[in-house]
Design a protein around this motif. Structure first.
Motif, short mmCIF file in Angstrom:
data_model
loop_
_atom_site.label_atom_id
_atom_site.label_comp_id
_atom_site.label_asym_id
_atom_site.label_seq_id
_atom_site.Cartn_x
_atom_site.Cartn_y
_atom_site.Cartn_z
N VAL A 55 0.88 -1.17 0.00
CA VAL A 55 0.00 0.00 0.00
C VAL A 55 0.92 1.22 0.00
CG1 VAL A 55 -1.86 1.22 1.15
CG2 VAL A 55 -1.73 -1.29 1.30
N PRO A 56 1.09 1.88 -1.16
CA PRO A 56 2.02 3.00 -1.26
C PRO A 56 1.61 4.17 -0.37
CG PRO A 56 1.35 2.19 -3.43
CD PRO A 56 0.42 1.57 -2.43
N SER A 79 5.26 9.75 7.58
CA SER A 79 5.95 11.03 7.36
C SER A 79 6.45 11.66 8.65
CB SER A 79 5.02 12.00 6.63
OG SER A 79 3.78 12.14 7.32
N ILE A 80 6.09 11.07 9.80
CA ILE A 80 6.64 11.53 11.08
C ILE A 80 8.06 11.01 11.24
CG2 ILE A 80 6.22 11.65 13.59
CD1 ILE A 80 3.35 10.66 12.97
N ILE A 282 7.57 10.47 3.00
CA ILE A 282 7.95 9.44 3.97
C ILE A 282 9.42 9.11 3.78
CG2 ILE A 282 7.58 7.07 4.72
CD1 ILE A 282 4.75 7.23 3.65
N PRO A 283 10.23 9.28 4.80
CA PRO A 283 11.64 8.88 4.67
C PRO A 283 11.75 7.38 4.34
CG PRO A 283 11.30 10.21 6.65
CD PRO A 283 9.94 9.88 6.11
N GLY A 284 12.46 7.06 3.27
CA GLY A 284 12.65 5.68 2.89
C GLY A 284 11.55 5.09 2.03
N ASP A 285 10.50 5.87 1.74
CA ASP A 285 9.42 5.38 0.87
C ASP A 285 8.75 6.60 0.23
OD1 ASP A 285 7.49 3.96 -0.44
OD2 ASP A 285 6.72 2.91 1.32
N ASP A 286 9.46 7.22 -0.69
CA ASP A 286 8.97 8.48 -1.28
C ASP A 286 8.98 8.46 -2.81
OD1 ASP A 286 11.67 8.50 -1.71
OD2 ASP A 286 12.03 10.47 -0.81
#
Length: 301
Positions: A55-56, A79-80, A282-286
């Protein structure tokens, strides 16, 4: 005698990729049970070595998400800056507030193996004064969740506060999400311990209420929480959830929940424009994201 069952809703099947979920809320006849505005039951699913949950990145506002797994594992990023694997028996609690983005994927070490997945994904509305709060995330280990037995009945308080027990999940309004298991036929009268609105979902087995049998794939809504009484048929697992409803109506558009339609409209614009001030990456999923769909806003009749 007048029935205490106010509504019986049949679970709706929804295909979200490599697996099917049973949608329990919302329905046209019932948009919320207490502060619970959305419940998906992730059906027991075997994913092959070439199938994965992906789920992106997608956004939320105005709600808290609760993920509770019975089997399997999901890797959560947001994103936190949270990045954590949730396993069976654990809880992820994310409060979106004014805006958060998260993704849910099969952990890397499981992506080329057969695996199982089963659980619940739930949205819980926020009190009006917290709908624009800063986003936050909490992971609760299964050892922290209250579990107890009484008269041959097993209880687990996944979230909220009830019968003198309190879950460590940091909820924002009076609610309960309670698992009940029996291995033999039992009569259970828990109504005096409940409050607000209450719904029941039978995962396994059947229950008898007022002389009628109810099984899986049904959501039962009580007219009066204080009259909640039922019998299990033996090996049974069920969930009671609900709590105090909000005074204001909650509107839903896609992943956005709020008492103010204007904030939902602004969230739609912000996500469509990929405004990183409103919805950070999102760090690591952007590298990708779920685009804004086009459909009418859900509203109570």
């Amino acid at each position: 005698m007048q029935s205490n069952i106010g509504l019986i809703l049949e679970e709706k099947a929804a295909d979200i990729g490599n697996f099917i979920v049973g949608r329990l809320l919302p329905f046209r006849q019932k948009r919320a049970v207490g502060p619970f505005v959305f419940i998906d039951h992730i059906k027991p699913t075997c994913l092959k070595d070439y199938q994965n949950m992906d789920v992106p990145p997608h956004p939320h506002i105005g709600l808290s998400t609760l993920t509770y797994l019975l089997e399997g594992s999901i890797f959560h990023r947001d994103s936190i800056g949270s990045a954590i694997e949730i396993k069976a028996g654990e809880v992820n609690w994310m409060t979106a507030g004014k805006g958060v983005v998260h993704s849910e994927r099969t952990p890397e070490y499981l992506r080329r193996a057969d695996k199982f997945l089963h659980g619940f994904q739930i949205w819980i509305g926020l009190p009006k004064e917290l709908e624009q709060s800063e986003p936050s995330f909490h992971h609760i280990d299964k050892k922290e969740i209250p579990v107890w037995e009484e008269d041959g009945i097993s209880y687990k308080l996944i979230a909220g506060e009830i019968v003198g027990k309190k879950s460590p999940v940091p909820v924002h309004s009076p609610l309960f999400f309670l698992e009940i298991k029996t291995s033999t036929a039992q009569k259970i009268n828990i109504g005096e311990k409940l409050f607000g609105e209450v719904g029941m979902y039978v995962l396994d087995g059947t229950v008898k209420i007022e002389g009628n049998d109810y099984g899986t794939a049904q959501l039962l809504i009580a007219k009066n929480a204080s009259l909640c009484e039922f019998e299990t048929n033996g090996v049974t697992t069920l969930y009671l959830f609900g709590g105090e409803p909000f005074d204001e109506e909650r509107f839903i558009y896609w992943n956005f929940v709020n008492s103010d339609k204007h904030l939902i409209e602004q969230a739609k614009i912000n996500w469509k424009n990929q405004d990183v001030n409103a919805f950070p990456k999102i760090p690591g999923d952007d590298q990708d994201y779920v685009p804004l769909p086009e459909f009418p806003m859900h509203k109570k009749p």
